[in-house]
Design an enzyme around this catalytic site. Structure first.
Site, PDB file in Angstrom:
ATOM      1  N   SER A 100       0.830  -1.211   0.000  1.00 33.12           N
ATOM      2  CA  SER A 100       0.000   0.000   0.000  1.00 33.12           C
ATOM      3  C   SER A 100       0.858   1.253   0.000  1.00 33.12           C
ATOM      4  O   SER A 100       1.967   1.266   0.565  1.00 33.12           O
ATOM      5  CB  SER A 100      -0.865   0.004   1.265  1.00 33.12           C
ATOM      6  OG  SER A 100      -1.511   1.248   1.412  1.00 33.12           O
ATOM      7  N   TYR A 110      -1.558   0.385  10.372  1.00 31.26           N
ATOM      8  CA  TYR A 110      -1.849  -0.354   9.133  1.00 31.26           C
ATOM      9  C   TYR A 110      -0.678  -0.219   8.142  1.00 31.26           C
ATOM     10  O   TYR A 110      -0.184  -1.207   7.594  1.00 31.26           O
ATOM     11  CB  TYR A 110      -3.158   0.176   8.523  1.00 31.26           C
ATOM     12  CG  TYR A 110      -3.371  -0.229   7.092  1.00 31.26           C
ATOM     13  CD1 TYR A 110      -3.782  -1.510   6.769  1.00 31.26           C
ATOM     14  CD2 TYR A 110      -3.146   0.678   6.060  1.00 31.26           C
ATOM     15  CE1 TYR A 110      -3.963  -1.878   5.439  1.00 31.26           C
ATOM     16  CE2 TYR A 110      -3.326   0.322   4.740  1.00 31.26           C
ATOM     17  CZ  TYR A 110      -3.735  -0.960   4.432  1.00 31.26           C
ATOM     18  OH  TYR A 110      -3.894  -1.312   3.115  1.00 31.26           O
ATOM     19  N   LYS A 114       2.114  -3.082   6.719  1.00 29.91           N
ATOM     20  CA  LYS A 114       2.482  -3.336   5.312  1.00 29.91           C
ATOM     21  C   LYS A 114       4.004  -3.253   5.147  1.00 29.91           C
ATOM     22  O   LYS A 114       4.613  -4.079   4.457  1.00 29.91           O
ATOM     23  CB  LYS A 114       1.775  -2.351   4.379  1.00 29.91           C
ATOM     24  CG  LYS A 114       0.261  -2.515   4.299  1.00 29.91           C
ATOM     25  CD  LYS A 114      -0.131  -3.802   3.582  1.00 29.91           C
ATOM     26  CE  LYS A 114      -1.622  -3.897   3.345  1.00 29.91           C
ATOM     27  NZ  LYS A 114      -2.033  -5.166   2.715  1.00 29.91           N
TER      28      LYS A 114
HETATM   29  N1  UFG Z   1     -12.944  11.373   2.738  1.00 28.75           N
HETATM   30  C1  UFG Z   1     -13.920  12.301   3.054  1.00 28.75           C
HETATM   31  N2  UFG Z   1     -15.109  11.855   3.526  1.00 28.75           N
HETATM   32  C2  UFG Z   1     -15.372  10.520   3.700  1.00 28.75           C
HETATM   33  C3  UFG Z   1     -14.374   9.575   3.384  1.00 28.75           C
HETATM   34  C4  UFG Z   1     -13.161  10.040   2.903  1.00 28.75           C
HETATM   35  O1  UFG Z   1     -13.711  13.503   2.916  1.00 28.75           O
HETATM   36  O2  UFG Z   1     -16.485  10.188   4.154  1.00 28.75           O
HETATM   37  C5  UFG Z   1     -11.658  11.833   2.212  1.00 28.75           C
HETATM   38  C6  UFG Z   1     -10.485  11.430   3.094  1.00 28.75           C
HETATM   39  O3  UFG Z   1     -10.273  12.376   4.091  1.00 28.75           O
HETATM   40  C7  UFG Z   1      -9.370  11.353   2.055  1.00 28.75           C
HETATM   41  C8  UFG Z   1     -10.065  10.951   0.755  1.00 28.75           C
HETATM   42  O4  UFG Z   1     -11.443  11.217   0.972  1.00 28.75           O
HETATM   43  O5  UFG Z   1      -8.821  12.624   1.886  1.00 28.75           O
HETATM   44  C9  UFG Z   1      -9.902   9.483   0.433  1.00 28.75           C
HETATM   45  O6  UFG Z   1     -10.240   8.727   1.585  1.00 28.75           O
HETATM   46  P1  UFG Z   1     -10.370   7.140   1.584  1.00 28.75           P
HETATM   47  O7  UFG Z   1     -10.748   6.736   2.962  1.00 28.75           O
HETATM   48  O8  UFG Z   1     -11.229   6.704   0.451  1.00 28.75           O
HETATM   49  O9  UFG Z   1      -8.905   6.640   1.230  1.00 28.75           O
HETATM   50  P2  UFG Z   1      -7.501   6.955   1.943  1.00 28.75           P
HETATM   51  O10 UFG Z   1      -6.733   7.837   1.011  1.00 28.75           O
HETATM   52  O11 UFG Z   1      -7.668   7.417   3.320  1.00 28.75           O
HETATM   53  O12 UFG Z   1      -6.872   5.498   2.073  1.00 28.75           O
HETATM   54  C10 UFG Z   1      -6.761   4.592   0.994  1.00 28.75           C
HETATM   55  C11 UFG Z   1      -7.035   3.193   1.519  1.00 28.75           C
HETATM   56  C12 UFG Z   1      -5.972   2.777   2.478  1.00 28.75           C
HETATM   57  C13 UFG Z   1      -4.623   2.925   1.840  1.00 28.75           C
HETATM   58  C14 UFG Z   1      -4.441   4.293   1.288  1.00 28.75           C
HETATM   59  C15 UFG Z   1      -3.180   4.354   0.521  1.00 28.75           C
HETATM   60  O13 UFG Z   1      -8.281   3.154   2.148  1.00 28.75           O
HETATM   61  O14 UFG Z   1      -6.168   1.425   2.830  1.00 28.75           O
HETATM   62  O15 UFG Z   1      -5.509   4.653   0.418  1.00 28.75           O
HETATM   63  O16 UFG Z   1      -2.962   5.595   0.008  1.00 28.75           O
HETATM   64  F1  UFG Z   1      -3.673   2.710   2.733  1.00 28.75           F
END
Ligand code: UFG
Length: 329
Positions: free
Chosen positions: A119, A143, A147
């Site tokens: 990841s 997490y 990894k």
């Molecule tokens: N976000 C919101 N509202 C929500 C959910 C997410 O604003 O309800 C924002 C988050 O703050 C973030 C973006 O949308 O800025 C993407 O969020 P995600 O939760 O979809 O994904 P992440 O970037 O946090 O994480 C993902 C995977 C992880 C992995 C990571 C690697 O979920 O498992 O990418 O970059 F580790």
């Protein structure tokens, strides 16, 4: 002719099930090994399912004895970064000890080729605009640390001559099977694109976590990569190992970054619905901007992210959300 068998841990999960479909299309028999804690039994369509945990030594040994896989794809694990902060010991046990148990079983059964689902979370806060694999690994949560620790286990086993591996560091896995056979069905769902689609159809409210980042519009920028492109990269990676190729640690992303606001705008356009998000505080552990340089994967795996335009990702995700989540059949 009997098919070459690949053992796929986490084969009932989101990326794992798409990889099984791609493996079958490439002529392999995917055998899924999944404890179904997060995966879905009905997502296992292209080969047998062994319902068991990685920490169940005898079930693992029996799987290798029964199916004699030529290689392993390893997706199984806990994936919620936020939860990992609250339950680090459980994550360590399931992810790191689970992977160590898998490696031990592989060694005992003389299986020495592994493709690992790593990841971008291994990088932590980025020090450069697009991230290459030589970026320091400084995970921001347990997490991501899991990894990184698993990558180190693989490197150690490889140095002892017991393993050749590809660790694929994906950025934001999104989209869904274009044929509509599979979708993203996390419970609870925490990923942005499915949540935005559910909000568009009035299924739930949407909160934007932070609007004061130093980005194009104040919201976080991410690199969304289509799950079918990820699946193709895994097949190319296992074929590289089966052909005798060396270890590879490579990013998988589209190379394009989109803000949360841009995802919302694209979803409004593609659904014809209006979304009225709430503005919430920043989420702990989020970084402003995370975009991949995937040149190494492109060169080493002859891979391109061909389905990862934002419109394609969101369109495929809309179809899957309608099929599996919003109006379950
Ligand atoms: N976000 C919101 N509202 C929500 C959910 C997410 O604003 O309800 C924002 C988050 O703050 C973030 C973006 O949308 O800025 C993407 O969020 P995600 O939760 O979809 O994904 P992440 O970037 O946090 O994480 C993902 C995977 C992880 C992995 C990571 C690697 O979920 O498992 O990418 O970059 F580790």
């Amino acid at each position: 002719m009997s098919l070459e068998t690949i053992l796929v841990t986490g084969g009932a999960g989101f990326v794992g099930s798409h990889a099984c479909k791609a493996l079958a299309a490439a002529g392999y028999l995917p055998v899924s090994y999944d404890n179904l804690s997060n995966g879905h039994q009905d997502a296992v369509k292209w080969g047998p399912l062994i319902t068991a945990d990685l920490l169940d030594q005898s079930a693992l040994a029996a799987a290798f004895t029964a199916y004699k896989p030529c290689a392993v794809m390893h997706f199984a694990g806990l994936i919620e970064a936020g939860l990992s902060v609250r339950e680090p010991a459980r994550f360590e046990r399931q992810n790191v000890a689970g992977s160590a148990a898998l490696l031990a079983a592989m060694q005992a059964h003389q299986v020495n080729k592994l493709v690992f689902s790593s990841s971008a979370a291994v990088y932590g806060a980025p020090q450069q605009v697009t991230i290459t694999e030589d970026h320091p690994r400084q995970p921001a949560n347990p997490y991501g640390q899991n990894k990184a620790d698993i990558e180190d286990l693989l490197t150690g086993a490889s140095e002892q001559g017991a393993l050749r591996f590809c660790a694929l560091r994906y950025f934001n896995a999104a989209g869904a099977d274009p044929d509509g056979e599979l979708g993203e069905r996390h419970d609870p769902e925490t990923h942005l694109i499915p949540l935005v689609i559910q909000a568009a159809f009035g299924h739930r409210p949407l909160a934007i976590y932070g609007t004061d980042y130093e980005t194009v519009d104040g919201t976080c920028v991410r690199d969304y990569v289509h799950v079918s492109d990820l699946a193709d990269a895994h097949v190319a990676a296992v074929q590289r190992l089966l052909a005798g190729g060396p270890n590879l640690v490579a990013n998988l992303g589209s190379g394009d970054g989109y803000s949360v606001q841009q995802i919302i705008a694209a979803t409004e356009r593609l659904t014809g619905q209006t979304i009225n998000p709430l503005h919430a505080a920043r989420r702990q552990g989020d970084v402003a901007h995370l975009v991949a340089n995937s040149a190494l994967a492109e060169a080493s795996l002859a891979w391109q992210a061909t389905r990862s335009s934002l419109d394609q990702i969101i369109s495929d995700a809309i179809a899957a959300q309608k099929r599996f989540v919003i109006q379950p059949q």
